[in-house]
Every structure is written in C-alpha cells, then in structure tokens.
Design an enzyme around this catalytic site. Structure first.
Site, PDB file in Angstrom:
ATOM      1  N   GLU A   1       0.700  -1.329  -0.151  1.00 24.11           N
ATOM      2  CA  GLU A   1      -0.115   0.096   0.165  1.00 24.11           C
ATOM      3  C   GLU A   1       0.831   1.462  -0.042  1.00 24.11           C
ATOM      4  O   GLU A   1       0.488   2.025  -0.527  1.00 24.11           O
ATOM      5  CB  GLU A   1      -1.018  -0.031   0.986  1.00 24.11           C
ATOM      6  CG  GLU A   1      -2.249  -1.101   1.079  1.00 24.11           C
ATOM      7  CD  GLU A   1      -1.832  -2.340   1.207  1.00 24.11           C
ATOM      8  OE1 GLU A   1      -0.849  -2.633   1.849  1.00 24.11           O
ATOM      9  OE2 GLU A   1      -2.742  -3.179   1.068  1.00 24.11           O
TER      10      GLU A   1
ATOM     11  N   HIS B   1     -11.374  -5.272   8.670  1.00 30.52           N
ATOM     12  CA  HIS B   1     -11.826  -5.168   7.190  1.00 30.52           C
ATOM     13  C   HIS B   1     -13.097  -4.442   7.287  1.00 30.52           C
ATOM     14  O   HIS B   1     -13.951  -4.542   6.404  1.00 30.52           O
ATOM     15  CB  HIS B   1     -11.952  -6.409   6.301  1.00 30.52           C
ATOM     16  CG  HIS B   1     -10.725  -7.312   6.218  1.00 30.52           C
ATOM     17  ND1 HIS B   1      -9.923  -7.707   7.137  1.00 30.52           N
ATOM     18  CD2 HIS B   1     -10.238  -7.129   4.943  1.00 30.52           C
ATOM     19  CE1 HIS B   1      -8.761  -8.376   6.467  1.00 30.52           C
ATOM     20  NE2 HIS B   1      -9.154  -8.057   5.139  1.00 30.52           N
TER      21      HIS B   1
END
Lengths: 333, 322
Positions: free
Chosen positions: A66, A135
């Site tokens: 990321e 998540h």
C-alpha cells in the site's frame, strides 16, 4: 429523463465501474492501479471489464504494497497523470499513512504551491459483512483532520459516480469512500458523465421539524428512520453532506435554522468522530436557533466485532436513529 | 563511459557549488541566522554530482533530509534556495518548506523529504509516469543506508523491479542512520545486495570518487532509458558534518580520527588532484572556480536576506489546488 420509469437503475458497484470507464475514455492521463483491480476486476467487482478495454498499461495490478501504491499515485500525479489508486479496504490505509498524510497531503503546501496533485484514492469502508475489526472500519475522521486531503463519502449509486468523477477532475488529493454494504444498492444513475461538486451537500429528504445529517451508508438508514418518524408526526429533513472536506456548512445551518433540532449520524466510532465537528460547527453558527442539544449517533468505542450477534449492535440502524430523534424530542419510542 | 575534460570540469563545478552552498548554510545556521534544522550534504557531493551529470530536461529526482545537494546538482538557483532557508517569500517554497522540503518541480526535483524512506514510493510513481507517457526520462531516487531499512524502500524496489521502471535507486551510504552506525542497524555490509531480492542489479561504487560514480550512474541510467529496468547503485560515502547541524567532530558516536581519515578522501580534493594530473585544471584554475562560486553564494545570501518574509495572509494558501 422525464419519467421515473425511464430512469436507468444501476447498483453502486456498476456506477463506480461506469465512472472509471468514462473517466478513462475522456482522458488518456487517467489510469487505475490497485491490488487485484486488473485481471480479477477487483475483489468487489467494480473494475470488471476495464482491463479488456484499456489494457494493462492503464489498468494496473500491483503487489500488496500500500505504501508504494499510494506513492505510485503521488509521483504519477506530481508528473502530470491523473491516477485512481484503489486501496481495497479502508483499514489498509494505515499501511500507507506516510504517503497519504506526509507526502500527498503536504506536497503542494510545502512546495509553495508549485505541485499539482490530481490524485484520487478510492476505498471501501464500513461494517455489516462480518469481516471483523481489520476489514470493516470507517476511518474518514483520520483524513478529515489532515489539511491537504479532501474526503468524500458516497451514500448510493448516483453519489458514487458523481463524486468519483468530481474527485478525478479535482487537482488536489481526494479520498473517495464507498461503503461495501451498499455495493448492491441500485438507484438512478444518469448515463452521461456528471460531477457532484465537492463541498455541496444534498437535502435528500426535505422535512420541517427535525434535521438528520448522515454520511455514507447512514443516509439510507436515516431515510428509513424518517419514514418511521412520520408515524410519530415528525417530518424529518435528511441531509447528506457527501463531501466532508470541504464541508458545506451553510446547507446544514440553513436546515437547523428551520427545524431547530439536529442529529448527526455516522457509521464510524462516535467518540472523536466527524459528527463532533458537525455538531460543533452548528452550535457555533446556529446556537440561537437550537431548541435542544445536537445529538450524535455512531458506533460504540470498540473495534468492529465479528459475530453477527455483536455486529448488529455495532452498526447504527434506522431504529436507533429514530429512537434517538424521539429521545431528543423528549418522547419515548 | 570515461568522462571528457568538459565533463570533468562540469563535475568539479557541480561539487564545488554544493560544497560552498552547504558551508555557507552551515555558517549561517551556526550563527543563528537561519531558523530550523539543517542536514548538510558536505562530503557526499560526488554522489549527487556524478548522478545529476546524466540527468536533463524531463528527468526527476526524489531526495532525502539532505536535499540541498541534490537540488544544487540538478541546477538549483542559489538565490531561491537561500531565500527558502531564510524562510522568505522569494524562496523556492515561499517560506513554507524550508531546508527539509526544498523542491523545484520545474527541474524535476520532487522535494527533499522529512520522512526517512518517503521518497522511494514517489520515485516509483514518477518512473511509472515516464514509462506511461512513453518518454525516455528516468527518475533518480536518492536515499540513505537508514532508509534502506524502511518498508517503503522494499515495496518501491519490488514494484520498480516488477514493472521494469526507468529508475535508479542511489543509496548514499554514509555509514550512519542518524547517529547509529551501519553495523548497528543492518546485518549486511553492502546495501547493493538487496537489489538481488527484487530482480535487478546492485552495484557498489566508491562514493568519494566522482568519476567512479559518474561512470556507474551512466551505465545504470542508460540501462533505464533503454527500458531494461532499475539498478541499485550503492555509493559508499561519508558526511563530514553531523547528522543535523555542523559540529562534525568530537561527538560520541564517531571519533575525530575517523572523520579526519574520511576527510583525507575529500571528493573535491580527489578530483582536483586528478584534474591537475590530467592537465585540465591547475590550482589557480580551481581557485578561480571557487572564487566564482563564492561570489555567487555571497550574492544569493544578500538577495535572500534582503527578501521580505511571507505575508501572514499566505499562511493558508496552497493547501489545495484552487
């Protein structure tokens, strides 16, 4: 479109897909990069078909990295491209925080206005799918606190398309937050390209005697709450800021001056959430018009739990929103 | 790729410009005349000069805490640089960046960086952009031995190798991550070894020898321009002054003898000796260049000091593109 029946319905996931397709057709400098966005079409399915249409130079599968992924967007934007960088789950922003907060957000300011950073970060937030604490988060408040970033949240397919197009056309870094529990929600989406101007709230449901300000998925829950409140003789106005930074305070204030009462609703943790900012701004700008303290509904101060039995109590819903409105009015549900 | 006499003189001038800019900045800082922290590049000039001599219009550089050297090497304007160090409105960043964030987008210098390891991911983006736009441009990513321990470096190296980006990673291994000696922060000696993990070559070069840096960088950049992907060039170098500020000697984490030994391999002295041997530039010739650059420095400092401070009204400008 003149009649409701002629209006094309599209789910959120396809609205995102169409926005990216049209943006890439419009401007060769627009590309999409992210984990699993090309060959697989994204784990959420929003980029299906784009690889076939635009090729691997413009629809780019990246390693699970990321920091480098956001850096890819920063460097590409600073040198003339208009990247759409997908961070699969908003939770993963933590891994790329330096590139977002110290690099993307500050480059223009630190360089005395010389850098132009037309960078769009697209991500999925929200709970409700039993994906648990890593998540499911709604972390928009983190980014709203950082000058240099813009933050928008889509509440449905119309917003998902219009906000994404406005974000990519913007010359500053914009974080576009979609809610994964809304991906299948269908609604009217015009076929042509259109922008929802950043910094322009929408009065989603006009009403006369209570203001509910809700973001993201909570707009849908607040609309349902408003229907329930009708049974109690309460005609609630529901407002979707759509863009948190910049924030259209004027529309919110105008509504409160009319209704004299307000509740702010978001899915994120209530403590130090974005609702606190809205509440503070309203009391600064409309104190004399308020008949009651401004209420806030948000998630409890805990990570998102896994068990459906717990998660159902975690995410605010229409019942809780309606109940809070009644409480603020001094009435029992 | 042995450098021509013209190139040798160009390298010499680039190094001297860095050195004299930096020494003056150090003096001004010691005297309390410029605010904030200063991370000097003195001692490492051969790296920036040897790499930048191969860069031109459309190429980019990402930089480090020690960014002045990189900006000077690619042609930075002394007046705007000093003005930025002084926090003046005429500075490169209109007084908003200072030493640690100095940048010149027009020269492709994408900023000194206050975050160790902040640059490599951005370099990947710039290199991706060059490839996307089908230019022949390259990006030089400067970073230190300390930054090579950051995850961002490894993510960037993997991505650059995977996409065969036109990028050179230039490790300025000065032996210290801040105040911690390399053998106390890494189990390896040659950072160039790390390139093998990402599928591209790693090359070790004497970072005090500008000709060696120039030759190795030339090969790496030519390779990148040919579309053959990145190279990691590790330049073994040394910072003559402290991590931050000037002091330089007599501090606990390294000995005066060590600093003296490295100063005997001063990259500018080494090149001047070579230039004299080759009959390209004698001592008076070198002194003349020095005088010229000195005058440029003095003029720039005067300009900077005479420049106005930024108007407080500009404080919240340029947070967003309008």
């Amino acid at each position: 479109m003149t009649t409701a029946t002629a209006q094309r319905q599209l789910p959120v996931v396809m609205a995102i897909n169409e926005a990216i397709r049209q943006l890439m057709q419009e401007d060769p400098n627009v590309f999409l990069a992210g984990e699993d966005v090309a060959l697989y079409g994204s784990v959420f399915g929003f980029s299906r078909g784009l690889l076939d249409e635009f090729g691997p130079e413009r629809v780019v599968d990246t390693p699970i990295s990321e920091a480098a992924l956001v850096g890819l967007g920063v460097g590409a934007a600073a040198t003339g491209l208009r990247p759409i960088i997908d961070i699969m789950f908003m939770d993963f922003m933590g891994v790329a925080m330096d590139q977002l907060v110290n690099q993307a957000a500050k480059m223009r300011y630190m360089f005395g206005g010389k850098a132009r950073l037309p960078l769009t970060i697209h991500t999925m937030a929200g709970a409700g799918l039993n994906l648990a604490a890593q998540h499911s988060q709604s972390l928009e408040a983190w980014f709203c606190h950082v000058p240099g970033l813009k933050v928008v949240m889509a509440s449905g397919p119309y917003e998902a398309k219009g906000l994404l197009i406005a974000a990519v056309h913007d010359d500053s870094p914009v974080i576009v937050v979609n809610n994964k529990a809304l991906l299948g929600l269908a609604g009217h989406v015009p076929e042509e390209m259109y922008e929802i101007p950043l910094g322009q709230a929408a009065v989603v449901r006009p009403g006369t005697n209570f203001t509910i300000i809700a973001t993201g998925r909570m707009v849908q829950e607040s609309l349902a709450a408003a229907e329930k409140l009708l049974e109690h003789g309460i005609d609630a106005e529901v407002i979707d800021p759509r863009s948190l930074v910049p924030l259209d305070t004027a529309t919110l204030v105008e509504s409160v001056r009319k209704t004299h009462r307000a509740l702010v609703v978001h899915e994120a943790v209530r403590f130090a959430g974005f609702g606190a900012e809205i509440a503070a701004q309203l009391q600064e700008a409309a104190f004399d018009y308020l008949d009651a303290p401004i209420g806030r509904v948000g998630a409890p101060f805990s990570p998102v739990p896994f068990s459906p039995a717990l998660e159902a109590h975690y995410v605010p819903n229409a019942d809780r929103i309606a109940g809070e409105v009644l409480r603020l009015l001094g009435r029992s549900g | 790729m042995t450098p021509s006499p013209e190139t040798l003189l160009d390298l010499h001038r680039r190094m001297l410009r860095i050195r004299l800019f930096e020494e003056e900045a150090g003096r001004l800082s010691e005297a309390g005349r410029i605010p904030g922290a200063l991370h000097l590049y003195v001692g490492e000039e051969a790296v920036a000069a040897g790499v930048a001599a191969h860069l031109g219009q459309g190429d980019q550089v990402t930089s480090t805490h020690r960014g002045h050297g990189h900006l000077v090497a690619v042609g930075g304007d002394f007046r705007r640089m000093f003005a930025e160090l002084f926090g003046r409105a005429t500075g490169y960043c209109r007084g908003k960046g200072g030493s640690m964030h100095i940048a010149d987008m027009d020269l492709g210098m994408l900023g000194a960086n206050g975050i160790v390891g902040g640059g490599p991911p951005i370099a990947v983006g710039a290199a991706f952009s060059n490839k996307y736009r089908k230019t022949q441009n390259v990006t030089a990513c400067f970073f230190g031995d300390g930054a090579s321990n950051e995850g961002s470096f490894h993510e960037a190296a993997n991505m650059a190798g995977l996409y065969r980006l036109p990028l050179i990673f230039v490790c300025e291994n000065n032996g210290f991550g801040e105040f911690t000696r390399q053998d106390r922060h890494q189990a390896i000696r040659d950072i160039a070894d790390r390139a093998a993990g990402y599928g591209f070559p790693g090359v070790v070069v004497d970072g005090m020898d500008v000709i060696a840096v120039y030759e190795a960088a030339g090969e790496a950049i030519a390779r990148a321009r040919r579309g053959e992907g990145p190279t990691l060039l590790e330049c073994k170098t040394y910072r003559f002054y402290d991590h931050v500020g000037v002091r330089g000697m007599g501090v606990v984490y390294r000995s005066d003898d060590e600093v003296r030994a490295w100063r005997e391999r001063d990259p500018i002295t080494l090149l001047e000796r070579r230039l004299a041997e080759l009959g390209i530039l004698d001592a008076p010739g070198a002194a003349a260049v020095r005088d010229q650059v000195h005058a440029e420095v003095r003029e720039a400092v005067a300009f900077a000091e005479a420049s106005p401070f930024p108007d407080p009204a500009t404080l919240t400008e340029d947070v967003y593109a309008s």
